[in-house]
Design a protein around this motif. Structure first.
Motif, PDB file in Angstrom:
ATOM      1  N   LYS A   6      26.207   8.814  39.704  1.00 39.55           N
ATOM      2  CA  LYS A   6      27.601   8.329  40.560  1.00 39.55           C
ATOM      3  C   LYS A   6      28.475   8.364  39.488  1.00 39.55           C
ATOM      4  CE  LYS A   6      25.471   4.575  43.795  1.00 39.55           C
ATOM      5  NZ  LYS A   6      25.765   3.519  44.057  1.00 39.55           N
ATOM      6  N   LEU A  67      28.937   5.865  48.919  1.00 40.36           N
ATOM      7  CA  LEU A  67      27.963   6.616  47.625  1.00 40.36           C
ATOM      8  C   LEU A  67      26.580   6.553  47.438  1.00 40.36           C
ATOM      9  CD1 LEU A  67      29.928   7.436  44.805  1.00 40.36           C
ATOM     10  CD2 LEU A  67      29.880   9.048  46.094  1.00 40.36           C
ATOM     11  N   ALA A  69      22.796   6.734  45.951  1.00 40.23           N
ATOM     12  CA  ALA A  69      22.215   7.356  44.840  1.00 40.23           C
ATOM     13  C   ALA A  69      20.939   7.128  44.412  1.00 40.23           C
ATOM     14  CB  ALA A  69      22.668   7.487  43.333  1.00 40.23           C
ATOM     15  N   VAL A  74      22.716  12.512  44.897  1.00 39.65           N
ATOM     16  CA  VAL A  74      24.105  11.618  45.200  1.00 39.65           C
ATOM     17  C   VAL A  74      24.700  12.299  45.899  1.00 39.65           C
ATOM     18  CG1 VAL A  74      25.975  10.543  44.741  1.00 39.65           C
ATOM     19  CG2 VAL A  74      24.273  10.333  43.143  1.00 39.65           C
ATOM     20  N   ALA A  76      27.852  11.226  49.005  1.00 40.93           N
ATOM     21  CA  ALA A  76      29.218  11.114  49.066  1.00 40.93           C
ATOM     22  C   ALA A  76      29.565  11.532  50.349  1.00 40.93           C
ATOM     23  CB  ALA A  76      29.665  11.670  47.943  1.00 40.93           C
TER      24      ALA A  76
END
Length: 117
Positions: A6, A67, A69, A74, A76
């Motif tokens: 991240k 975000l 993960a 990850v 976004a």
């Protein structure tokens, strides 16, 4: 979040906003695969570098809303404002799905749409 995937992505995005394409690329593997869904795929860091020269000639502005993960991925979610046709600012909604290898970005699947207003 220090050293996490991240944080790597956030640092890379900060480089783009600052107009530092090479700073962004330093977070990518040489064999990065960058797919913008519905538009095409770039293979390798040099292809991404060349695309960024024109696409990010004026650095875009990002707002990352979330975000998420898990393992080497990850996601976004957010908005991006970039120059559209005629140089007018255009707001887009995006979801970037990044895969990492050894704390470097190796693959992107970007879903980018213009919101209906």
């Amino acid at each position: 979040m220090h050293g996490s995937n991240k944080s790597v992505l956030l640092q890379a995005n900060e480089a783009i906003v600052a107009g530092d394409n090479e700073g962004f690329l330093s977070h990518c593997t040489d064999d990065i695969r960058w797919t913008t869904v519905g538009e095409g795929t770039l293979e390798g860091k040099e292809a991404v570098r060349q695309w960024m020269k024109s696409a990010y000639a004026t650095p875009p502005r990002f707002t990352v809303d979330r975000l998420v993960a898990e393992d080497d991925m990850v996601v976004a979610l957010g908005t991006i404002t970039a120059d559209g046709d005629g140089g007018q600012p255009t707001e887009l909604i995006y979801s970037d799905v990044w895969r990492f290898r050894d704390r470097k970005m190796v693959e992107l699947n970007a879903f980018v749409i213009q919101p209906i207003r």
